[in-house]
Design a protein around this motif. Structure first.
Motif, PDB file in Angstrom:
ATOM      1  N   LEU B 375      69.646   2.919  13.757  1.00 12.42           N
ATOM      2  CA  LEU B 375      70.634   3.270  14.770  1.00 12.42           C
ATOM      3  C   LEU B 375      70.345   4.659  15.340  1.00 12.42           C
ATOM      4  CD1 LEU B 375      72.822   1.487  15.710  1.00 12.42           C
ATOM      5  CD2 LEU B 375      74.453   2.724  14.325  1.00 12.42           C
ATOM      6  N   LEU B 376      69.987   5.602  14.460  1.00 14.25           N
ATOM      7  CA  LEU B 376      69.661   6.953  14.932  1.00 14.25           C
ATOM      8  C   LEU B 376      68.527   6.899  15.957  1.00 14.25           C
ATOM      9  CD1 LEU B 376      69.650   9.314  11.815  1.00 14.25           C
ATOM     10  CD2 LEU B 376      71.035   9.518  13.864  1.00 14.25           C
ATOM     11  N   SER B 377      67.461   6.153  15.616  1.00 17.67           N
ATOM     12  CA  SER B 377      66.307   6.129  16.514  1.00 17.67           C
ATOM     13  C   SER B 377      66.587   5.327  17.764  1.00 17.67           C
ATOM     14  CB  SER B 377      65.097   5.539  15.798  1.00 17.67           C
ATOM     15  OG  SER B 377      64.889   6.215  14.606  1.00 17.67           O
ATOM     16  N   ALA B 378      67.251   4.175  17.603  1.00 21.24           N
ATOM     17  CA  ALA B 378      67.471   3.302  18.753  1.00 21.24           C
ATOM     18  C   ALA B 378      68.425   3.960  19.743  1.00 21.24           C
ATOM     19  CB  ALA B 378      68.033   1.966  18.293  1.00 21.24           C
ATOM     20  N   LEU B 379      69.473   4.568  19.251  1.00 17.47           N
ATOM     21  CA  LEU B 379      70.408   5.214  20.167  1.00 17.47           C
ATOM     22  C   LEU B 379      69.778   6.444  20.794  1.00 17.47           C
ATOM     23  CD1 LEU B 379      73.795   4.815  18.311  1.00 17.47           C
ATOM     24  CD2 LEU B 379      72.780   3.418  20.094  1.00 17.47           C
ATOM     25  N   SER B 380      68.882   7.089  20.054  1.00 12.68           N
ATOM     26  CA  SER B 380      68.166   8.210  20.639  1.00 12.68           C
ATOM     27  C   SER B 380      67.285   7.726  21.784  1.00 12.68           C
ATOM     28  CB  SER B 380      67.324   8.877  19.568  1.00 12.68           C
ATOM     29  OG  SER B 380      66.591   9.930  20.108  1.00 12.68           O
ATOM     30  N   LEU B 381      66.631   6.583  21.573  1.00 13.41           N
ATOM     31  CA  LEU B 381      65.785   6.025  22.629  1.00 13.41           C
ATOM     32  C   LEU B 381      66.621   5.697  23.855  1.00 13.41           C
ATOM     33  CD1 LEU B 381      62.777   5.198  22.847  1.00 13.41           C
ATOM     34  CD2 LEU B 381      63.515   2.876  22.484  1.00 13.41           C
ATOM     35  N   ALA B 382      67.812   5.146  23.626  1.00 15.75           N
ATOM     36  CA  ALA B 382      68.664   4.784  24.756  1.00 15.75           C
ATOM     37  C   ALA B 382      69.291   6.020  25.394  1.00 15.75           C
ATOM     38  CB  ALA B 382      69.751   3.827  24.289  1.00 15.75           C
ATOM     39  N   GLY B 383      69.366   7.118  24.644  1.00 13.97           N
ATOM     40  CA  GLY B 383      69.850   8.359  25.244  1.00 13.97           C
ATOM     41  C   GLY B 383      71.308   8.655  24.986  1.00 13.97           C
ATOM     42  N   LEU B 384      71.754   8.445  23.744  1.00 11.57           N
ATOM     43  CA  LEU B 384      73.140   8.783  23.436  1.00 11.57           C
ATOM     44  C   LEU B 384      73.201  10.156  22.766  1.00 11.57           C
ATOM     45  CD1 LEU B 384      73.717   5.816  24.085  1.00 11.57           C
ATOM     46  CD2 LEU B 384      75.391   5.865  22.253  1.00 11.57           C
ATOM     47  N   PRO B 385      74.173  10.985  23.156  1.00 13.58           N
ATOM     48  CA  PRO B 385      74.296  12.269  22.498  1.00 13.58           C
ATOM     49  C   PRO B 385      74.775  12.075  21.077  1.00 13.58           C
ATOM     50  CG  PRO B 385      76.131  11.934  24.013  1.00 13.58           C
ATOM     51  CD  PRO B 385      75.191  10.776  24.187  1.00 13.58           C
TER      52      PRO B 385
END
Lengths: 116, 499
Positions: B375-385
């Motif tokens: 989740l950390l990596s995937a949401l980072s890829l999508a661009g969530l703060p």
């Protein structure tokens, strides 16, 4: 001379691209070989005028050559490029041989991802 | 002290050579490689320290003054790339401790990996165009070997396309080098940048610059030249996929950043604001749509690389200080996150025996930590703060807004949403879905080492991504410094030519 070389290199590029767009993987590799040679010829031709009989030697005692000399650098570039393309193409030939052994086709259309 | 610039290239190369000497001792090879990776990382840090003191670092190889010899140049961008590449290098080696099969180790996995890294580092640090070509070829031929290691049908199928497209790209690159040499009579990048100013016929420059753009576009997997990537990246062993995804396409992007800030800035309206911009937009749109259509984790991630490349190209195309800094931040963030997602897909594979979303499920219950890291990596890829991807996208998008380029803005935001869709698709199938019945007869992939080795790089990279988000200010300062150096090429030129 330049004009002849231009036509020669142009037709080699055209032939190489044509070969690469065929479906047979052998022709693909042939295309790559022609392309590598065409590129080497291109460097040879465009990198300074072709000047015969004027080696880049400096007379004893002077710092720069007295007359216009042939540029040795393109030849060094081509030599390196020939060695590299030889190695890479040798790999490509082995690869297509292996592909043919394992998959049993030499047709690009049968090399699709989903043809499991 | 300038010899430090040579270390990131020489160490992996030496390690590769030693690995070949100790061909039949995989364990010793592993130790040597890990030692080399640690040393490369330290030398990258050393470069940062030297750079803070001396400015742009230049090493003239063999004592031949530029432009006659080959120069190695370490500016902030090159150093940052070296540092992040060394982290990926080390991470991949540690991951391989658990995942690489004994056969692949016996057939030269480690020598190839080391030599590929040497090629990558060389491409980052060289200041000579022909030398860049040589490093590219070293990187390529090692990557060919890594790609087909194992010799499965799918690998060979992918390799044909990968090899053909990359050789075509090399030939175009060499053609462009020949024409450029014919025009200015030098191949030192700084010297080329100076001498091109004296060329009156702009058409020749445009032709050469387009040839370079096509050659590097193929390497970077930009639209419309990306077809080799979805055909090949999902086929090799997972550690190899991860290191390819992290490093190889980014080398193409890095070289585009180098060439289109230092050398080809004559006609910005044409090269940057029209061609690169639209290539970038189409790259990101098509990449993300392609990813949305896939149903296997590794394929989703592979196709997704293309979409991310689009953001970097758009950042370069806008060509403002903010955009370039954003682009650099984006590259670094993307290398960390993308590699990590591939590592995580590897862990999933060793737990479930498949990459197909339909055959996965229940991972959230079975392995909650994996879920958190994903989740950390995937949401980072999508661009969530507050993750690194948010700041990367935020900087690029604010640069777009500053240019009042509404179409680009629209696509950048829309693609970001679709990225979230792809990532949530993996999440809802693999982590939230029902655990499938695992039939006894389907063979499970066997680990070759302790499973915890796979968790070390995953944890580290996930924390790095989080850290890049929480301390974005710190990293952004370096990105701005790198962008400043790129946009004021006379510093680079002065450092190399020493005038």
């Amino acid at each position: 001379m330049i004009l002849i070389m231009a036509f020669l290199i142009g037709s080699m590029y055209a032939g190489a691209i044509y070969m690469m767009m065929r479906r047979s993987i052998i022709k693909l590799v042939m295309g790559l070989i022609i392309l590598a040679n065409a590129t080497n010829l291109l460097i040879f031709t465009v990198a300074g005028p072709l000047r015969r009989g004027a080696p880049p030697l400096i007379a004893e005692g002077s710092i720069v050559p007295d007359q216009l000399v042939a540029d040795p650098l393109p030849q060094a570039l081509i030599l390196t490029a020939i060695v590299i393309s030889f190695g890479v193409l040798a790999f490509a030939v082995v690869l297509i041989h292996r592909v043919y052994e394992v998959i049993g086709v030499d047709d690009m259309n049968n090399l699709k991802d989903d043809s499991e | 002290m300038m010899q430090a610039v040579l270390l990131p290239i020489a160490l992996p190369m030496l390690a590769g050579a030693l690995c070949m000497v100790f061909w039949f001792q995989p364990r010793l090879q592993t130790y040597l490689s890990i030692l080399s990776a640690v040393l490369v990382m330290l030398s990258a840090v050393w470069l940062f320290a030297l750079h803070a003191e001396l400015g742009i670092l230049v090493l003239q190889l063999g004592g031949w003054q530029a432009p006659f010899g080959i120069s190695l140049v370490a500016d902030t961008l090159a150093m940052s790339m070296v540092l992040i590449a060394s982290i990926i290098y080390l991470g991949t080696l540690i991951f391989s401790l658990a995942s690489q099969s004994k056969t692949s180790l016996r057939y030269g996995y480690l020598p190839l990996l080391n030599l590929m890294v040497a090629g990558v580092m060389g491409s980052f640090l060289t200041g000579d165009i022909f030398n860049l070509y040589v490093w590219f070829e070293i990187m390529l031929i090692a990557s060919f070997g890594l790609l087909i290691l194992g010799g499965e049908k799918a690998q060979l199928r992918g390799a044909i396309k990968y090899v053909a497209m990359n050789l075509l790209s090399s030939a175009l690159f060499l053609t462009a080098i020949g024409l450029l040499y014919g025009m200015v009579g030098t191949l030192n990048m700084a010297d080329v940048a100076v001498k091109l100013q004296a060329i009156e016929d702009q058409r020749l420059i445009i032709i050469v610059s387009m040839l370079f753009m096509v050659a590097f576009g193929i390497k970077a997997a930009a639209f419309p030249l990306f077809f080799w990537l979805p055909a090949s990246y999902h086929t090799p062993a997972v550690a190899v996929s991860a290191v390819f995804a992290g490093l190889l396409t980014k080398v193409g992007v890095y070289v585009l950043f180098r060439f289109y800030t230092l050398i080809f800035t004559q006609d910005l309206d044409f090269t940057h604001h029209s061609i690169l911009l639209w290539a970038g937009i189409l790259t990101m749109v098509i990449g993300v749509l392609g990813a949305a259509a896939q149903m296997s984790i590794r394929r989703i991630l592979s196709v997704h690389i293309i979409s991310q490349i689009g953001y970097m190209l758009v950042a370069l195309a806008i060509f403002s200080p903010l955009a370039i800094a954003g682009g650099i931040f984006y590259i670094i963030h993307n290398i960390v996150v993308k590699t990590n997602l591939f590592f995580i897909s590897g862990i999933i594979y060793y737990q479930r025996g498949s990459y197909e979303l339909k055959k996965l499920g229940g991972l959230y219950k079975d392995s909650p930590w994996l879920a958190i890291f994903f989740l950390l990596s995937a949401l980072s890829l999508a661009g969530l703060p507050p993750l690194s991807g948010f700041f990367a996208k935020f900087i690029v998008i604010s640069a777009i807004v500053a240019e009042r380029d509404w179409w680009t803005l629209f696509f950048a935001v829309a693609v970001s949403l679709l990225t979230l869709f792809s990532m949530l698709k993996i999440w809802s199938y693999a982590f939230w879905g029902k655990k499938p019945e695992i039939s006894e007869d389907s063979p499970m992939p066997r680990l070759t080492g302790q499973a915890y080795w796979m968790w070390v790089p995953v944890t580290f990279l996930a924390v790095t991504s989080l850290g890049m988000g929480l301390a974005a200010e710190f990293f952004f300062q370096y990105a701005q410094q790198a962008a400043y150096e790129l946009l004021h090429p006379h510093h680079y030129i002065q450092a190399v030519l020493g005038e």
